[in-house]
Design a protein around this motif. Structure first.
Motif, PDB file in Angstrom:
ATOM      1  N   VAL A  73       0.852  -1.235  -0.158  1.00  0.00           N
ATOM      2  CA  VAL A  73      -0.055  -0.098   0.135  1.00  0.00           C
ATOM      3  C   VAL A  73       0.901   1.238   0.108  1.00  0.00           C
ATOM      4  CG1 VAL A  73      -1.831   1.386   1.283  1.00  0.00           C
ATOM      5  CG2 VAL A  73      -1.950  -1.219   1.043  1.00  0.00           C
ATOM      6  N   PHE A  74       1.965   1.252   0.800  1.00  0.00           N
ATOM      7  CA  PHE A  74       2.981   2.286   0.887  1.00  0.00           C
ATOM      8  C   PHE A  74       3.356   2.776  -0.500  1.00  0.00           C
ATOM      9  CE2 PHE A  74       6.991   4.189   1.655  1.00  0.00           C
ATOM     10  CZ  PHE A  74       6.616   5.228   2.065  1.00  0.00           C
ATOM     11  N   ILE A  75       3.612   1.635  -1.267  1.00  0.00           N
ATOM     12  CA  ILE A  75       4.454   1.688  -2.474  1.00  0.00           C
ATOM     13  C   ILE A  75       3.386   2.215  -3.559  1.00  0.00           C
ATOM     14  CG2 ILE A  75       5.943   0.669  -4.390  1.00  0.00           C
ATOM     15  CD1 ILE A  75       7.354  -0.973  -2.057  1.00  0.00           C
ATOM     16  N   PHE A  76       2.423   1.362  -3.649  1.00  0.00           N
ATOM     17  CA  PHE A  76       1.430   1.281  -5.105  1.00  0.00           C
ATOM     18  C   PHE A  76       0.082   2.107  -4.837  1.00  0.00           C
ATOM     19  CE2 PHE A  76       3.826  -2.436  -5.531  1.00  0.00           C
ATOM     20  CZ  PHE A  76       4.527  -2.336  -6.561  1.00  0.00           C
ATOM     21  N   LEU A  77      -0.233   2.536  -3.598  1.00  0.00           N
ATOM     22  CA  LEU A  77      -1.479   3.257  -3.753  1.00  0.00           C
ATOM     23  C   LEU A  77      -1.204   4.699  -4.048  1.00  0.00           C
ATOM     24  CD1 LEU A  77      -4.572   2.974  -2.933  1.00  0.00           C
ATOM     25  CD2 LEU A  77      -3.902   3.561  -0.672  1.00  0.00           C
ATOM     26  N   PRO A  78      -1.987   5.320  -4.691  1.00  0.00           N
ATOM     27  CA  PRO A  78      -1.756   6.761  -5.287  1.00  0.00           C
ATOM     28  C   PRO A  78      -2.066   7.623  -4.061  1.00  0.00           C
ATOM     29  CG  PRO A  78      -2.964   5.620  -7.062  1.00  0.00           C
ATOM     30  CD  PRO A  78      -2.974   4.551  -5.969  1.00  0.00           C
ATOM     31  N   ALA A  79      -1.379   8.668  -3.907  1.00  0.00           N
ATOM     32  CA  ALA A  79      -1.687   9.593  -2.885  1.00  0.00           C
ATOM     33  C   ALA A  79      -3.067  10.324  -3.171  1.00  0.00           C
ATOM     34  CB  ALA A  79      -0.621  10.593  -2.694  1.00  0.00           C
ATOM     35  N   SER A  80      -3.790  10.603  -2.138  1.00  0.00           N
ATOM     36  CA  SER A  80      -4.890  11.229  -2.367  1.00  0.00           C
ATOM     37  C   SER A  80      -4.693  12.760  -3.002  1.00  0.00           C
ATOM     38  CB  SER A  80      -5.812  11.739  -0.948  1.00  0.00           C
ATOM     39  OG  SER A  80      -5.906  10.619  -0.158  1.00  0.00           O
ATOM     40  N   LYS A  81      -5.682  13.014  -3.892  1.00  0.00           N
ATOM     41  CA  LYS A  81      -5.718  14.029  -4.729  1.00  0.00           C
ATOM     42  C   LYS A  81      -6.915  15.048  -4.369  1.00  0.00           C
ATOM     43  CE  LYS A  81      -2.255  12.608  -7.525  1.00  0.00           C
ATOM     44  NZ  LYS A  81      -0.825  13.102  -7.334  1.00  0.00           N
ATOM     45  N   ASN A  82      -7.872  14.597  -3.889  1.00  0.00           N
ATOM     46  CA  ASN A  82      -8.864  15.502  -3.220  1.00  0.00           C
ATOM     47  C   ASN A  82      -9.046  15.582  -1.970  1.00  0.00           C
ATOM     48  OD1 ASN A  82      -9.697  15.843  -6.109  1.00  0.00           O
ATOM     49  ND2 ASN A  82     -10.673  13.716  -5.999  1.00  0.00           N
ATOM     50  N   PHE A  83      -7.939  15.288  -0.986  1.00  0.00           N
ATOM     51  CA  PHE A  83      -8.134  15.238   0.140  1.00  0.00           C
ATOM     52  C   PHE A  83      -7.757  16.737   0.900  1.00  0.00           C
ATOM     53  CE2 PHE A  83      -5.732  14.677   4.295  1.00  0.00           C
ATOM     54  CZ  PHE A  83      -6.839  14.397   5.165  1.00  0.00           C
ATOM     55  N   THR A  84      -8.674  16.922   1.825  1.00  0.00           N
ATOM     56  CA  THR A  84      -8.499  18.295   2.644  1.00  0.00           C
ATOM     57  C   THR A  84      -8.430  18.157   4.086  1.00  0.00           C
ATOM     58  OG1 THR A  84      -9.501  19.736   0.947  1.00  0.00           O
ATOM     59  CG2 THR A  84      -9.143  20.645   2.885  1.00  0.00           C
ATOM     60  N   ALA A  85      -7.379  18.156   4.721  1.00  0.00           N
ATOM     61  CA  ALA A  85      -7.200  17.822   6.171  1.00  0.00           C
ATOM     62  C   ALA A  85      -8.205  18.453   6.993  1.00  0.00           C
ATOM     63  CB  ALA A  85      -5.599  17.815   6.519  1.00  0.00           C
ATOM     64  N   SER A  86      -8.798  17.965   7.965  1.00  0.00           N
ATOM     65  CA  SER A  86      -9.605  18.786   9.020  1.00  0.00           C
ATOM     66  C   SER A  86      -8.350  19.434   9.745  1.00  0.00           C
ATOM     67  CB  SER A  86     -10.297  17.782  10.070  1.00  0.00           C
ATOM     68  OG  SER A  86     -11.133  16.971   9.136  1.00  0.00           O
ATOM     69  N   PRO A  87      -8.593  20.714  10.452  1.00  0.00           N
ATOM     70  CA  PRO A  87      -7.657  21.475  10.892  1.00  0.00           C
ATOM     71  C   PRO A  87      -7.069  20.961  12.413  1.00  0.00           C
ATOM     72  CG  PRO A  87      -9.769  22.376  11.189  1.00  0.00           C
ATOM     73  CD  PRO A  87      -9.840  21.395  10.222  1.00  0.00           C
TER      74      PRO A  87
END
Length: 408
Positions: free
Chosen positions: A186-200
């Motif tokens: 998962v660390f190597i192959f799962l694409p990073a989130s593009k539409n994620f906005t972190a809660s403050p």
């Protein structure tokens, strides 16, 4: 534009379709390997029949409790980070299970395992909602649930087959390796989130306020209850299936009983098909049909005159269960007006709490009266779930009609 949103073609989601189901497989294989080992654990640790299910209830009970926080953690720190951490921590705790000969310590480690892997399903479901086009999110979720069903199947099958040849500790080592390997993949192959906005921040007061809003939203809270029912029913059936089939009148060896969960692989076709049916006929209509299938499966085990009919009932019950879970997950994630990770987490809290509570209580039912009483208990619960699904359908239809009238 996000490459995952640029095209609705399912081929765009191949990395997700491979990695996410595999992460669900690793999680569920490790968790539910213990269910197949219940007869062996009862023998090795000299635990009464009505008490041995406590170890599975500890897993799913603490997993359910951790769901209060895992969704919010994924909202704060990101979906991928939570998935990787959950797999890594789960692998370490499963390895620790191999080091103890104490029943109480083993139950403690399995409870911690439930906490550790709690973030996977919550984070994955919202990751799909955020990164996959709405037209295909249900289908991708369906394949993730297929991975879950395959994990449930393989965990039970492999544990049952291995316990006749190697020690329980060696079995724990095997499943630990699976979890650690998946953390790396998962660390190597799962694409990073593009539409994620972190809660403050991680504000506990805000989290509880958001949870109260989800519970007071009938579209969401009714699904919490249905999730509680379906997983409680499923856990009850498979906690005591091996005991029932190994005893009178069937006397099946455990090696043959282990083959029954192979039917879970039918979810590969059933879950995505259910997602397409939901898009065409409505989620609650589809869910109602699936709950009726679960009812029919439980009824077949109750009236079964022969072993083949009993097993057919269990297969029908199981496949409909996984598809129901997929439909509910998609509904909750898509209908939550805010904090979707938190809404999914609260659904999963109720879902796993059902497995812990109903599964444990039905242990007393099975020990006192037998399988038929468990089947009646399951059918009664499923009727409640069916009535709730029809209520949600009617509510949704009325709101749609009011919306159309307002527009006109």
């Amino acid at each position: 534009m996000n490459k995952y949103l640029a095209n609705n073609s399912l081929w765009r989601y191949i990395p997700l379709l491979l990695i996410l189901p595999l992460s669900g497989l690793a999680e569920l294989a490790s968790l539910y390997s213990i269910q197949a080992l219940l007869p062996k654990l009862s023998e090795v640790y000299n635990i009464p029949l009505n008490q041995v299910g406590l170890i599975l209830s500890a897993e799913v009970g603490f997993l359910a409790f951790a769901m209060l926080f895992s969704g919010s953690l994924s909202d704060r720190f990101g979906r991928k980070k939570i998935i990787v951490f959950s797999l890594l921590a789960g692998g370490i705790l499963t390895l620790l299970c191999a080091t103890t000969s104490s029943w109480h310590v083993l139950v403690f480690y399995r409870a911690l395992l439930g906490i550790a892997v709690s973030g996977i399903t919550a984070a994955v479901t919202v990751y799909i909602t955020e990164e996959v086009s709405p037209a295909l999110a249900g289908v991708v979720t369906g394949y993730f649930i297929f991975g879950n069903s395959l994990g449930s199947m393989s965990g039970r099958v492999l544990a049952t087959l291995m316990m006749e040849h190697i020690s329980v500790g060696s079995i724990f080592c095997f499943f630990s390796a699976v979890l650690l390997l998946m953390a790396l993949l998962v660390f190597i192959f799962l694409p990073a989130s593009k539409n994620f906005t972190a809660s403050p921040s991680l504000n506990l007061t805000q989290m509880l306020k958001g949870g109260r809003e989800h519970f007071t939203n009938i579209k969401i809270s009714a699904c919490f209850i249905i999730g509680f029912i379906i997983f409680g029913s499923f856990t009850s059936a498979f906690n005591f299936l091996a005991f029932h089939l190994h005893g009178k009148p069937y006397h099946l060896p455990y090696s043959l009983i282990a083959l029954i969960p192979i039917s879970f692989s039918l979810t590969f076709f059933a879950a995505p098909f259910s997602a397409k049916m939901a898009m065409r006929y409505g989620s609650m209509n589809t869910l109602s049909l699936l709950l009726i299938m679960m009812l029919c499966g439980a009824l077949m085990t109750f009236i079964s005159p022969t072993l083949p009919i009993f097993i057919l009932g269990i297969i029908c019950f199981s496949v409909a269960f996984f598809s129901s879970h997929s439909t509910l997950l998609t509904w909750v994630s898509s209908h939550a007006p805010h904090a979707k990770g938190q809404a999914t987490a609260f659904y999963l809290l109720c879902y796993y709490a059902g497995g812990a509570i109903i599964g444990y209580l039905n242990g007393y039912v099975f020990a006192s009266i037998g399988w038929n009483a468990v089947a009646i208990s399951i059918m009664g619960l499923l009727v409640i779930g069916l009535l709730l699904s029809r209520y949600l359908h009617i509510t949704e239809r009325k709101e749609t009609e009011v919306g159309i009238m307002d527009m006109s």
